[in-house]
Every structure is written in structure tokens, then in C-alpha cells.
Scaffold this active site. Sequence first.
Site, short mmCIF file in Angstrom:
data_model
loop_
_atom_site.label_atom_id
_atom_site.label_comp_id
_atom_site.label_asym_id
_atom_site.label_seq_id
_atom_site.Cartn_x
_atom_site.Cartn_y
_atom_site.Cartn_z
N ARG A 1 17.18 10.45 7.40
CA ARG A 1 15.45 9.97 6.92
C ARG A 1 14.16 10.45 8.23
NH1 ARG A 1 14.32 4.26 4.73
NH2 ARG A 1 14.25 3.71 6.54
N ARG B 1 19.35 -1.47 14.36
CA ARG B 1 17.46 -2.79 13.87
C ARG B 1 17.49 -4.02 14.72
NH1 ARG B 1 16.10 1.70 13.48
NH2 ARG B 1 14.88 3.18 12.23
N PHE C 1 10.05 -7.40 12.83
CA PHE C 1 11.28 -6.21 13.59
C PHE C 1 11.60 -5.86 12.04
CE2 PHE C 1 11.03 -4.92 17.65
CZ PHE C 1 10.17 -5.16 17.95
N LYS D 1 -1.88 -0.69 9.92
CA LYS D 1 -1.62 -2.20 10.93
C LYS D 1 -1.59 -2.20 12.14
CE LYS D 1 1.26 -4.10 7.80
NZ LYS D 1 0.61 -5.84 7.47
N LEU E 1 16.87 -0.85 3.74
CA LEU E 1 18.14 -1.52 3.78
C LEU E 1 18.62 -2.67 2.96
CD1 LEU E 1 21.38 0.01 4.95
CD2 LEU E 1 20.98 -1.45 7.38
N SER F 1 3.67 -5.36 12.57
CA SER F 1 5.19 -5.01 12.35
C SER F 1 5.44 -3.87 13.66
CB SER F 1 4.64 -3.49 11.41
OG SER F 1 6.48 -3.00 11.39
N ALA F 2 6.76 -4.40 13.83
CA ALA F 2 7.00 -3.63 15.01
C ALA F 2 7.19 -2.10 14.87
CB ALA F 2 8.67 -4.25 15.12
N ASN G 1 -2.92 -10.76 -5.97
CA ASN G 1 -3.47 -10.37 -6.73
C ASN G 1 -2.09 -10.26 -7.39
OD1 ASN G 1 -2.18 -8.34 -5.60
ND2 ASN G 1 -4.31 -7.17 -6.05
N TYR H 1 1.17 3.93 6.74
CA TYR H 1 0.87 2.24 6.79
C TYR H 1 0.71 1.82 8.22
CZ TYR H 1 3.35 -1.81 7.16
OH TYR H 1 4.26 -3.38 7.53
P1 NAD Z 1 4.88 -8.52 -0.66
O1 NAD Z 1 4.91 -7.12 -1.00
O2 NAD Z 1 6.16 -8.90 -1.05
O3 NAD Z 1 3.85 -9.32 -0.32
C1 NAD Z 1 2.49 -8.78 -0.30
C2 NAD Z 1 1.79 -9.46 -0.69
O4 NAD Z 1 -0.16 -9.44 -0.71
C3 NAD Z 1 2.04 -9.27 -2.33
O5 NAD Z 1 2.45 -10.61 -2.61
C4 NAD Z 1 0.99 -8.33 -3.06
O6 NAD Z 1 0.97 -8.88 -4.62
C5 NAD Z 1 -0.49 -9.05 -1.99
N1 NAD Z 1 -1.69 -8.31 -2.25
C6 NAD Z 1 -1.09 -6.67 -2.30
N2 NAD Z 1 -2.69 -6.36 -2.05
C7 NAD Z 1 -3.21 -7.68 -2.92
C8 NAD Z 1 -4.62 -7.28 -2.52
N3 NAD Z 1 -5.50 -6.45 -2.24
N4 NAD Z 1 -4.99 -9.11 -2.42
C9 NAD Z 1 -4.57 -9.47 -2.72
N5 NAD Z 1 -3.03 -9.44 -2.93
C10 NAD Z 1 -2.51 -8.68 -2.29
O7 NAD Z 1 5.03 -7.68 1.20
P2 NAD Z 1 5.88 -8.59 2.21
O8 NAD Z 1 7.51 -7.97 2.86
O9 NAD Z 1 6.18 -10.65 2.19
O10 NAD Z 1 4.91 -8.44 3.57
C11 NAD Z 1 4.50 -9.20 4.12
C12 NAD Z 1 3.35 -8.95 4.68
O11 NAD Z 1 4.00 -8.43 6.37
C13 NAD Z 1 2.64 -7.03 4.59
O12 NAD Z 1 0.97 -6.93 5.20
C14 NAD Z 1 3.66 -6.67 5.33
O13 NAD Z 1 2.68 -5.06 6.11
C15 NAD Z 1 4.00 -7.20 6.56
N6 NAD Z 1 5.34 -6.79 6.93
C16 NAD Z 1 6.35 -6.85 6.20
C17 NAD Z 1 7.54 -5.81 6.52
C18 NAD Z 1 8.32 -6.37 6.16
O14 NAD Z 1 9.76 -5.38 5.75
N7 NAD Z 1 8.50 -6.97 4.82
C19 NAD Z 1 7.79 -5.49 8.22
C20 NAD Z 1 6.52 -6.13 8.97
C21 NAD Z 1 5.78 -6.62 8.29
C1 WQD Z 2 17.00 0.14 8.31
C2 WQD Z 2 17.52 1.35 8.65
C3 WQD Z 2 17.48 3.18 8.22
C4 WQD Z 2 18.27 2.36 4.06
C5 WQD Z 2 10.91 -0.40 8.09
C6 WQD Z 2 9.36 0.13 8.06
C7 WQD Z 2 8.59 -0.98 8.97
C8 WQD Z 2 9.05 -2.17 8.93
C9 WQD Z 2 10.04 -2.39 8.12
C10 WQD Z 2 7.30 -3.29 7.87
C11 WQD Z 2 17.67 2.66 9.35
C12 WQD Z 2 18.96 3.17 7.39
C13 WQD Z 2 18.04 2.54 5.33
C14 WQD Z 2 19.18 3.28 3.16
C15 WQD Z 2 19.86 3.75 5.29
N1 WQD Z 2 7.99 -2.56 7.77
N2 WQD Z 2 18.43 3.11 5.91
N3 WQD Z 2 20.05 3.35 3.64
O1 WQD Z 2 12.85 1.87 8.37
O2 WQD Z 2 13.53 0.14 10.21
O3 WQD Z 2 11.30 0.15 8.94
O4 WQD Z 2 11.17 -1.88 7.44
O5 WQD Z 2 6.17 -3.09 8.28
O6 WQD Z 2 7.85 -0.34 9.36
O7 WQD Z 2 9.28 1.56 8.53
O8 WQD Z 2 13.61 -0.39 8.03
O9 WQD Z 2 15.53 -0.78 6.10
O10 WQD Z 2 14.17 1.13 6.18
O11 WQD Z 2 15.90 0.95 7.28
O12 WQD Z 2 20.30 4.02 6.23
O13 WQD Z 2 18.98 3.27 1.76
O14 WQD Z 2 18.56 1.44 7.90
O15 WQD Z 2 17.74 4.94 8.28
O16 WQD Z 2 18.39 3.17 10.40
P1 WQD Z 2 12.99 0.68 8.66
P2 WQD Z 2 14.53 -0.03 6.72
#
Ligand code: NAD
Ligand code: WQD
Length: 336
Positions: free
Chosen positions: A290, A229, A176, A151, A198, A123-124, A32, A147
Amino acid sequence: MKILITGGAGYIGSHTCVELLNAGHELVVLDNLSNSKHAAIHRIRELAAGPLEFVKGDIRDTSLVSNLLSQQCQAVIHFAGLKAVGESTQIPADYYETNVSGTLSLARAMDATGVKTIVFSSSATVYGDPSTVPITEDFPLSATNPYGWSKLMVEQILSDLAQADPKLSVTLLRYFNPVGAHPSGRIGEDPNGIPNNLMPYISQVAIGKLPELSVFGNDYPTRDGTGIRDYIHVVDLSLGHLAALNAHHDQAGRYVYNLGTGHGVSVLEMRNAFAKASEREIPYRFAPRRPGDIAACWADPSLANGALNWRAERGLLDMVSDAWKWQSMNPQGYPD
Ligand code: NAD
Ligand code: WQD
């Protein structure tokens, strides 16, 4: 194979689309564009030849999803969702609505159309504050924010569905910390506003959009006092989806894998590696911890290494070099 990719215009989805097209798959991307831009789709098409249909729409629109699946799709990779931990505490209903109800809508559509394979972006974060590292898949699960709960709920729902339907193949991939970008510099992470994570924060300091990095905590029980991490290159992560599909498509059951490198990197190590690769100053100062952060988190990826025949191969230098290439080639992110 024809695959529905929900959220395929986003950060991880766009990189996975490139790898799937390169492997010869046919894709239908449903997004979307709530957290992505249409330009990402053009860039995917530029990087990889092959059939990709883009549909702007919502995963909660069950009839739309059913309609797309009924066009010979054989599997779903489900990225779509909301992902900002802090925001999830402000607007939890939106997170449950999109992440949980959205997945239920998708599951209903799969049921209606007989699609039996789903790979889900977990997600981790589902490990909460682990008592030891590295983390294996059988560690206790917990959540501390909406969040994380969303998950965990989706993992539970998909596991229950797999239990109930002996033909369903459910793979839960626990990512991760995904970082980096495609080595071309054409697709990458394009956060809205000031980044929370980060790597995009460091990138924006390096390019001069933000003045300095706040390092959250220098008194953790880690080798330099800053948080550790398991950062994984987004291309390695994308290839993990391909491996999961190859291993479990049409193999009924419920599978769960950590996708990480197995190595921890501290905040200061990441900042130093980025400064070296970009040859830019990255000023920083120490700030309080944080809330909600844990000291250290890294994966034991051996289950995925064995069962999926997959392993993260790109190191820290690739992660920071590719992130910098994307940032420096696209200082304002994707064009509108
Ligand atoms: P992102 O936000 O870049 O991608 C998610 C996409 O989903 C976006 O393009 C958004 O427009 C779309 N979207 C959101 N709601 C929607 C809906 N209702 N219908 C259709 N599309 C929709 O995020 P990402 O970093 O690519 O993450 C992808 C997946 O991986 C997510 O489920 C996220 O929770 C999971 N994840 C991400 C991380 C991370 O650190 N990036 C870590 C662990 C898990
Ligand atoms: C990494 C490290 C911060 C920003 C998050 C979500 C997790 C997953 C991945 C979706 C930590 C430090 C960060 C800054 C800093 N997402 N930091 N200054 O918190 O491990 O994980 O993203 O599923 O669910 O919680 O990732 O990149 O935010 O932080 O010092 O400005 O960097 O404290 O140690 P995090 P992060």
C-alpha cells in the site's frame, strides 16, 4: 475531577470514558457525532456508573466549549478529530480545519476559562518512516500526508502554548496501533464503510461481510515479509490516559509519551491469531504494497512505563478475542 472529553463518543474516547468513570471522575462529553453514534453514550453509561453529561456539538464552536469548561471542568482530554490517512489527502482542508483549527478553538476556550490541563491524542504517524525500531520519543518527526501534518502541527501549537504559559500542563500521547474492544463486547470500533485498518478489516472478513483480506506486501524485510506494527489493546490505551492525568494534572510543563506495547506483530500473525480466536476462516491473498506504508514500526514505551507508572498488559489473544466478541455481538456496529 470534572473532565471535558472531546470526541468521547468515538472508538478510543468511549473506552476512555468507561475507565475514567470507573476511577470516579465526572465527565462532560462533547462530540458532533460525525464519526460515531449516540448509542455509544448509552453503552458507556451501561458499563460504568457515574456522572456523564453528553453534549452534541463541535469543538470549533469556541463559545460552546468555553461554556462547558466554565462549569467546573479541571482538565480536557482531546480526542475529537478526523483520522483517515487516505481521506486526508482528498479533503486536506477539512482535516486542517477540524484537527488544527478545532484544537485552536479548544485552546482559546481553555485560556478564557482558566483550564490548565490538556491530554492530546497524537499518533506514531509523527515519526514518519523511522530509520530504526523501537522508536523513542526523541526520534526525528515528519509527515507524509495531511493527517500526519495536522498531528505534528497540533503538537507544535500545544508545545508553544505550554512554553508561553507557565501554568499549562500539556501531555502529548503518541498512540501506536489501537485495536480490540471492551471485554464486555458492548463498545468497540464501528468504522463507516469499508475499513482501512487491518483489525476491523479482518473482523469483517471473519463475520462474512467482506470476502477476503488483502495483505498489502509480502516482500518487506520482516520475519514473514508482511508489515509489522505495535498493536495496543484499546483498554490499555485508555488506562494510559488515566495515568497521564494522574501524573501531570496541575503539573505545568509539556510531556510526550509513546503508548505502545514495545512488541511488533506482522499482518500474517494478526490474521492467524484472529482466525484461531474466532474459529472462523479468514481467507487472504497477497496484494501489492500500500503506498505510504512502512515495513516495521514499534514503540519503546519505557518512558511511559516509568514516568506514568503505566504499561500495556493485554496481549495479542486479548486483542483478537475482544475484537471478535464486539464484532460477533454487533455485526452491524452500533444501532442508529
Ligand atoms: P473516532 O473517529 O472514533 O473518534 C473521534 C470522535 O471525534 C468521533 O466520535 C467524532 O464524531 C468526533 N469528532 C470529529 N470531529 C469533531 C468536531 N469537529 N467536534 C466534535 N467532535 C468531533 O477516532 P478514534 O480512533 O477514537 O481516535 C481518537 C483520536 O485519536 C483522534 O484524534 C485520532 O486522530 C487519534 N488517533 C487514533 C488512532 C487510531 O488508529 N484509531 C491512532 C492514533 C491517533
Ligand atoms: C497495519 C498493517 C498494512 C489493511 C494507521 C495510520 C496511523 C494510525 C493507525 C491514526 C500495515 C496492513 C492493512 C489491510 C493489510 N492512525 N494491512 N491489509 O497503516 O499502521 O496505521 O492507523 O493516527 O496514522 O496510518 O495501520 O491498520 O492500516 O495497517 O495488509 O486491509 O496492516 O499494510 O502493514 P497503519 P493499518
